[in-house]
Enzyme design. Structure first.
Site, PDB file in Angstrom:
ATOM      1  CB  VAL A 150      49.016  11.451 -54.721  1.00  0.00           C
ATOM      2  CG1 VAL A 150      50.106  12.179 -53.812  1.00  0.00           C
ATOM      3  CG2 VAL A 150      49.855  10.093 -55.269  1.00  0.00           C
ATOM      4  CD  GLU A 151      46.976  16.533 -53.954  1.00  0.00           C
ATOM      5  OE1 GLU A 151      46.560  17.105 -52.970  1.00  0.00           O
ATOM      6  OE2 GLU A 151      47.977  16.787 -54.670  1.00  0.00           O
TER       7      GLU A 151
END
EC number: 4.2.2.1
Length: 389
Positions: free
Chosen positions: A164-165
């Site tokens: 996600v990051e």
């Protein structure tokens, strides 16, 4: 590592995902990531040594630092025992980055943000991250297993956060972190919100400390437009308090060492309340009128007995867990105002641990859902892995 104006570790994720996130309005200056707790040993040692049992993360670093640069230098020198000359030399090279100001300037009228859960989720629980996350897991299986054994955080959760990051290191940012933090600390585009510039001055102080102690090169380190660094997007305060030397080479490198990044994410979650062996979401069927059970907080506020008394029940074939003891759960609302829908889930303490990484229900639920998808793929390939829920 994120905040609300702010709670840190991963302030960047908060900013990047803000258009769709379910934001918590309270401006709690409780960043999750800073400088002076020591962890132990090679596999669990944080990048900064302090007195064990003392305050960690933002609790240790959220202190007033002057907007006057000369006073700021003196304060940072005293706080971190850094020669003033070292601080002055670094700050002399820092420049105001107009791109950072532009990106951090609030858009529109400053009114309420429209919440759109399905749109937000689809940005992260999608084929590319599932495919690349599976490849990342396969390539780093031993380290992910070690992180889970050491900290109790499932491999799927760690892999999902990195996905996600930064899409597994593909999008770590190209902004010079020293310039970014200098810009936002002394020239923040919201002068009527002094707590924001204050937060970034504390992050800048942590970066200066990391540079002086040869842990991060402030001259060359790049990151996001909010100053987050590496695969897991840790802010400098998080690096000081929670980053781990996962490859045991005597140096923490969250950009180039996958082992450091994996172990650091797991350590961060463990230090923020993750309970080994517990799911992110409890296997509960909620009653009609679940909206009345939502309080919008970032800590579990209900007990299982309370939830049962309101009509909730354990799903058929499900087993209980520690979440049934004490105030260990909370009902969350994943609201989609565009589609006119609400999705209610029963969150455990582990869900709320993820919100310490980014103070958003949407973020934490997306991490959990991506983790579930990645773990399901591992199981379909014959691996016995921990499912997140």
């Amino acid at each position: 590592m994120r905040l609300t104006a702010i709670s840190q570790s991963n302030y960047t994720g908060f900013l990047l995902k803000r258009p769709f996130a379910l934001l918590v309005p309270a401006l709690l200056l409780s960043l999750a990531a800073c400088s002076s707790t020591s962890q132990t040993g090679n596999n669990g040692s944080a990048s900064s040594a302090g007195s064990s049992g003392g305050p960690a993360g933002w609790a240790a670093e959220n202190r007033t630092l002057s907007a006057n640069k000369n006073t700021f230098v003196a304060q940072v020198s005293e706080r971190h025992a850094i020669p003033r000359s070292h601080i002055e030399q670094l700050l002399a090279t820092a420049t105001v980055d107009d791109r950072v100001i532009r990106l951090m300037t609030p858009k529109g009228s400053g009114g309420r943000v429209t919440r759109a859960w399905q749109s937000y989720r689809s940005r992260f629980v999608e084929p590319i991250r599932l495919r690349k996350g599976t490849a990342f897991w396969n390539a780093n299986r031993q380290t992910l297993n070690r992180a889970e054994q050491t900290y109790g955080v499932p491999a799927a959760i760690v892999a999902a956060i990195i996905g996600v990051e930064t899409v597994y290191g593909e999008q770590t940012g190209s902004f010079r972190v020293l310039d970014t933090l200098y810009t936002l600390g002394f020239n923040h585009p919201e002068p009527n919100r002094p707590e924001k510039s204050q937060m970034f001055r504390n992050q800048l102080a942590a970066l200066l400390d990391l540079d002086y102690r040869d842990k991060v090169d402030a001259n060359s380190t790049t990151g996001s437009f909010a100053g987050a660094i590496g695969l897991p997007q840790f802010m400098p305060v998080s690096i000081e308090h929670y980053a781990v030397d996962g490859d045991n080479d005597g140096h923490i490198d969250l950009r180039n060492s996958t082992k450091d990044a994996i172990m650091s994410v797991a350590n961060y979650l463990a230090k923020h309340g993750w309970r080994a062996g517990e799911p992110v979401f409890a296997p509960v069927t909620l009653p009609a009128g679940a909206a009345s059970l939502v309080d919008g907080g970032l800590e579990p506020s209900m007990s299982w007995s309370q939830l049962q008394s309101r009509g909730a029940s354990l799903r058929a074939g499900s087993s209980g867990g520690h979440w049934q003891n004490g105030k260990e759960i909370g009902v969350i609302d994943l609201r989609d105002e565009v589609r006119g829908s609400n999705e209610y889930r029963t969150a455990t303490r582990n869900f709320f641990a993820i919100t310490k990484y980014n103070r958003s229900y949407f973020y934490a639920a997306s991490v959990a859902d991506l983790a579930y998808g990645l773990a399901s793929r591992q199981r379909s390939s014959g691996y016995q892995v921990t499912m997140p829920y």
